[in-house]
Scaffold this motif. Structure first.
Motif, PDB file in Angstrom:
ATOM      1  N   PHE A   1       1.072  -0.906  -0.128  1.00 61.37           N
ATOM      2  CA  PHE A   1       0.043   0.142   0.183  1.00 61.37           C
ATOM      3  C   PHE A   1       0.909   1.583  -0.032  1.00 61.37           C
ATOM      4  O   PHE A   1       0.596   1.754  -0.704  1.00 61.37           O
ATOM      5  CB  PHE A   1      -0.756  -0.044   0.689  1.00 61.37           C
ATOM      6  CG  PHE A   1      -2.236   0.977   1.222  1.00 61.37           C
ATOM      7  CD1 PHE A   1      -3.493   0.644   0.276  1.00 61.37           C
ATOM      8  CD2 PHE A   1      -1.210   2.511   1.601  1.00 61.37           C
ATOM      9  CE1 PHE A   1      -4.559   2.006   0.606  1.00 61.37           C
ATOM     10  CE2 PHE A   1      -3.042   2.974   1.637  1.00 61.37           C
ATOM     11  CZ  PHE A   1      -3.543   2.662   0.897  1.00 61.37           C
ATOM     12  N   ALA A   2       1.961   1.200   0.743  1.00 64.44           N
ATOM     13  CA  ALA A   2       2.841   2.067   0.651  1.00 64.44           C
ATOM     14  C   ALA A   2       3.200   2.497  -0.472  1.00 64.44           C
ATOM     15  O   ALA A   2       3.491   3.518  -1.165  1.00 64.44           O
ATOM     16  CB  ALA A   2       4.065   2.379   2.164  1.00 64.44           C
ATOM     17  N   ASP A   3       4.168   1.967  -0.897  1.00 68.63           N
ATOM     18  CA  ASP A   3       4.683   1.878  -2.330  1.00 68.63           C
ATOM     19  C   ASP A   3       2.883   2.068  -3.398  1.00 68.63           C
ATOM     20  O   ASP A   3       3.094   3.873  -4.614  1.00 68.63           O
ATOM     21  CB  ASP A   3       4.704   0.129  -3.396  1.00 68.63           C
ATOM     22  CG  ASP A   3       5.756   0.657  -4.163  1.00 68.63           C
ATOM     23  OD1 ASP A   3       6.594   1.328  -3.966  1.00 68.63           O
ATOM     24  OD2 ASP A   3       5.231  -0.062  -5.563  1.00 68.63           O
ATOM     25  N   GLY A   4       2.281   1.948  -2.969  1.00 68.71           N
ATOM     26  CA  GLY A   4       0.958   2.330  -4.291  1.00 68.71           C
ATOM     27  C   GLY A   4       0.724   3.327  -3.653  1.00 68.71           C
ATOM     28  O   GLY A   4       0.934   4.424  -4.251  1.00 68.71           O
ATOM     29  N   LEU A   5       1.036   4.132  -3.039  1.00 73.53           N
ATOM     30  CA  LEU A   5       0.506   5.585  -2.470  1.00 73.53           C
ATOM     31  C   LEU A   5       1.306   6.533  -3.256  1.00 73.53           C
ATOM     32  O   LEU A   5       0.969   7.010  -3.846  1.00 73.53           O
ATOM     33  CB  LEU A   5       0.260   5.860  -0.622  1.00 73.53           C
ATOM     34  CG  LEU A   5      -0.240   6.755  -0.354  1.00 73.53           C
ATOM     35  CD1 LEU A   5      -1.908   6.520  -1.405  1.00 73.53           C
ATOM     36  CD2 LEU A   5      -0.370   7.118   1.265  1.00 73.53           C
ATOM     37  N   VAL A   6       2.835   6.032  -3.173  1.00 74.97           N
ATOM     38  CA  VAL A   6       3.932   6.779  -3.414  1.00 74.97           C
ATOM     39  C   VAL A   6       3.725   7.051  -5.204  1.00 74.97           C
ATOM     40  O   VAL A   6       3.848   8.619  -5.698  1.00 74.97           O
ATOM     41  CB  VAL A   6       5.198   5.971  -3.308  1.00 74.97           C
ATOM     42  CG1 VAL A   6       6.112   7.068  -4.305  1.00 74.97           C
ATOM     43  CG2 VAL A   6       6.188   6.008  -2.407  1.00 74.97           C
ATOM     44  N   ARG A   7       3.250   5.623  -5.741  1.00 69.29           N
ATOM     45  CA  ARG A   7       2.971   6.224  -7.450  1.00 69.29           C
ATOM     46  C   ARG A   7       1.638   6.690  -7.340  1.00 69.29           C
ATOM     47  O   ARG A   7       1.838   7.238  -8.299  1.00 69.29           O
ATOM     48  CB  ARG A   7       3.031   4.152  -7.792  1.00 69.29           C
ATOM     49  CG  ARG A   7       4.157   3.897  -8.184  1.00 69.29           C
ATOM     50  CD  ARG A   7       4.207   2.944  -8.449  1.00 69.29           C
ATOM     51  NE  ARG A   7       3.854   1.316  -7.732  1.00 69.29           N
ATOM     52  CZ  ARG A   7       2.663   0.868  -7.984  1.00 69.29           C
ATOM     53  NH1 ARG A   7       2.241   0.542 -10.115  1.00 69.29           N
ATOM     54  NH2 ARG A   7       2.383  -0.158  -7.461  1.00 69.29           N
ATOM     55  N   LEU A   8       0.677   6.940  -6.689  1.00 70.19           N
ATOM     56  CA  LEU A   8       0.037   7.758  -6.840  1.00 70.19           C
ATOM     57  C   LEU A   8      -0.064   9.155  -6.983  1.00 70.19           C
ATOM     58  O   LEU A   8      -0.616   9.846  -7.524  1.00 70.19           O
ATOM     59  CB  LEU A   8      -1.549   7.177  -5.969  1.00 70.19           C
ATOM     60  CG  LEU A   8      -2.502   7.724  -5.730  1.00 70.19           C
ATOM     61  CD1 LEU A   8      -3.132   7.833  -7.167  1.00 70.19           C
ATOM     62  CD2 LEU A   8      -3.906   7.814  -4.670  1.00 70.19           C
ATOM     63  N   TRP A   9       0.576   9.146  -5.937  1.00 68.42           N
ATOM     64  CA  TRP A   9       0.706  11.121  -5.049  1.00 68.42           C
ATOM     65  C   TRP A   9       2.530  11.425  -6.267  1.00 68.42           C
ATOM     66  O   TRP A   9       2.073  12.790  -7.029  1.00 68.42           O
ATOM     67  CB  TRP A   9       1.342  11.186  -4.263  1.00 68.42           C
ATOM     68  CG  TRP A   9       0.283  11.361  -2.980  1.00 68.42           C
ATOM     69  CD1 TRP A   9       0.141  10.788  -2.101  1.00 68.42           C
ATOM     70  CD2 TRP A   9      -1.158  12.660  -3.276  1.00 68.42           C
ATOM     71  NE1 TRP A   9      -1.060  10.848  -1.197  1.00 68.42           N
ATOM     72  CE2 TRP A   9      -2.010  11.945  -2.074  1.00 68.42           C
ATOM     73  CE3 TRP A   9      -0.921  13.560  -4.079  1.00 68.42           C
ATOM     74  CZ2 TRP A   9      -2.586  12.606  -1.833  1.00 68.42           C
ATOM     75  CZ3 TRP A   9      -1.885  14.798  -3.985  1.00 68.42           C
ATOM     76  CH2 TRP A   9      -2.651  14.103  -2.511  1.00 68.42           C
ATOM     77  N   GLU A  10       2.972  10.592  -7.102  1.00 63.74           N
ATOM     78  CA  GLU A  10       3.383  10.838  -8.308  1.00 63.74           C
ATOM     79  C   GLU A  10       3.059  11.527  -9.389  1.00 63.74           C
ATOM     80  O   GLU A  10       2.988  12.105 -10.104  1.00 63.74           O
ATOM     81  CB  GLU A  10       4.285   9.768  -8.459  1.00 63.74           C
ATOM     82  CG  GLU A  10       5.671  10.017  -8.006  1.00 63.74           C
ATOM     83  CD  GLU A  10       7.002   8.293  -7.722  1.00 63.74           C
ATOM     84  OE1 GLU A  10       7.493   8.396  -7.165  1.00 63.74           O
ATOM     85  OE2 GLU A  10       6.706   7.901  -8.857  1.00 63.74           O
ATOM     86  N   ARG A  11       1.754  10.610  -9.640  1.00 62.40           N
ATOM     87  CA  ARG A  11       0.968  10.733 -10.996  1.00 62.40           C
ATOM     88  C   ARG A  11       0.315  11.889 -10.994  1.00 62.40           C
ATOM     89  O   ARG A  11      -0.268  12.984 -11.955  1.00 62.40           O
ATOM     90  CB  ARG A  11      -0.435   9.645 -10.837  1.00 62.40           C
ATOM     91  CG  ARG A  11       0.595   8.583 -11.372  1.00 62.40           C
ATOM     92  CD  ARG A  11      -0.600   6.662 -12.230  1.00 62.40           C
ATOM     93  NE  ARG A  11      -0.035   5.882 -11.654  1.00 62.40           N
ATOM     94  CZ  ARG A  11      -0.962   4.612 -12.213  1.00 62.40           C
ATOM     95  NH1 ARG A  11      -1.944   4.985 -11.572  1.00 62.40           N
ATOM     96  NH2 ARG A  11      -0.432   3.766 -11.486  1.00 62.40           N
ATOM     97  N   LYS A  12      -0.238  12.197  -9.760  1.00 70.71           N
ATOM     98  CA  LYS A  12      -1.308  14.024  -8.814  1.00 70.71           C
ATOM     99  C   LYS A  12      -0.303  14.314  -9.576  1.00 70.71           C
ATOM    100  O   LYS A  12      -0.778  15.759  -9.515  1.00 70.71           O
ATOM    101  CB  LYS A  12      -1.914  13.568  -8.014  1.00 70.71           C
ATOM    102  CG  LYS A  12      -3.105  12.558  -7.558  1.00 70.71           C
ATOM    103  CD  LYS A  12      -3.164  12.440  -6.019  1.00 70.71           C
ATOM    104  CE  LYS A  12      -4.472  11.443  -5.601  1.00 70.71           C
ATOM    105  NZ  LYS A  12      -5.659  11.914  -6.555  1.00 70.71           N
ATOM    106  N   GLN A  13       1.049  14.754  -9.132  1.00 66.83           N
ATOM    107  CA  GLN A  13       1.811  15.498  -8.913  1.00 66.83           C
ATOM    108  C   GLN A  13       2.633  16.255 -10.057  1.00 66.83           C
ATOM    109  O   GLN A  13       2.363  17.038 -11.040  1.00 66.83           O
ATOM    110  CB  GLN A  13       3.312  15.596  -8.357  1.00 66.83           C
ATOM    111  CG  GLN A  13       4.269  16.689  -8.689  1.00 66.83           C
ATOM    112  CD  GLN A  13       3.886  17.776  -7.384  1.00 66.83           C
ATOM    113  OE1 GLN A  13       2.716  18.294  -7.025  1.00 66.83           O
ATOM    114  NE2 GLN A  13       5.069  17.715  -6.602  1.00 66.83           N
TER     115      GLN A  13
END
Length: 267
Positions: free
Chosen positions: A227-239
């Motif tokens: 989940f932590a890894d997925g959250l990083v990728r999610l916020w990278e996309r948003k940014q």
């Protein structure tokens, strides 16, 4: 996101239809938060104070208002009651009981941390199993970010754990249930944990706080790391897609948590 409107900018007929539910509106105060709403306002009316939100029926976020209207009858008292819905003249508006309060302070040592963890634990208990209504599975929403079996579950999740959605008054309330999902009970606590790190907690301290939520305490190390890894990728996309002033700090917090999870899982 839709263009924000003020109460007086709505068509006269739309305002008259609202007043069929509320009586005369004597004053209206726009609420600055709630980026997905074309209208978000507190109305002082003949029948009391109401929070009114919504937008155009054919707008890009109308489905969020319908989500919230569908799920509200099944929510516990921590969520303000939906009093009425109105679809007229191309507008879809929702009228909620007004919930007074301030946003909680999530910084280390804040007394507000206890009611937040108590509310998360209570919601997990009250919303498992999820109500029998159509609802997206969180595993489907995150299907390209995490293995679905790691976040599968039968709990109704809020999924938008920004401090702006918590109101602390005579009790702690959780508002804006427009993105509900069915999934593992610990997921909302995981979203909240990153907010704590952004507020100044070390990742280990934030996880110690989260362990007070029984569902989180039962989550596997494998699921939390993924989940932590997925959250990083999610916020990278948003940014990358739409840089915002809050995206960078949340991405940094997610990266801190991922690094902590990697260290924890390697022991």
């Amino acid at each position: 996101m839709p263009r924000r409107r003020h109460w007086h900018e709505l068509p006269d007929e739309v305002r008259r239809h609202v007043e069929h539910h509320t009586g005369a509106v004597h004053a209206a105060y726009s609420v600055p938060t709630g980026a997905s709403c074309a209208l978000a306002a507190v109305l002082d009316t003949d029948t009391g104070r109401i929070f009114c939100k919504g937008g155009e029926i054919d707008g890009p976020t109308a489905w969020l208002y319908r989500n919230e209207a569908r799920v509200n009858p099944y929510l516990p008292e921590a969520a303000p009651r939906l009093r009425w819905t109105m679809e007229e003249q191309g507008w879809l508006l929702l009228g909620f009981e007004f919930a007074a309060g301030r946003h909680p302070d999530l910084s280390p040592e804040s007394p507000d941390l206890l009611p937040v963890v108590q509310l998360l634990s209570s919601l997990n208990h009250q919303l498992t199993p999820a109500p029998p209504i159509p609802m997206q599975r969180f595993a489907d929403r995150w299907r390209d970010l995490i293995a679905p079996e790691l976040v599968a579950g039968e709990t109704l999740l809020h999924t938008d754990m920004t401090p702006r959605n918590f109101l602390l008054g005579d009790q702690l309330r959780l508002v804006d249930w427009s993105s509900p999902a069915r999934g593992a009970a610990w997921v909302d606590t995981a979203f909240m944990l990153v907010r704590l790190i952004r507020a100044g907690h070390e990742p280990a301290a934030a996880e110690a706080w989260a362990r007070q939520v029984p569902a989180w305490a039962r989550a596997s190390d494998e699921a939390l790391k993924a989940f932590a890894d997925g959250l990083v990728r999610l916020w990278e996309r948003k940014q990358q897609a739409a840089p915002g002033p809050h995206h960078g700090p949340l991405l940094d917090a997610a990266r801190q948590w991922r690094a902590h999870r990697e260290r924890t899982n390697s022991r």
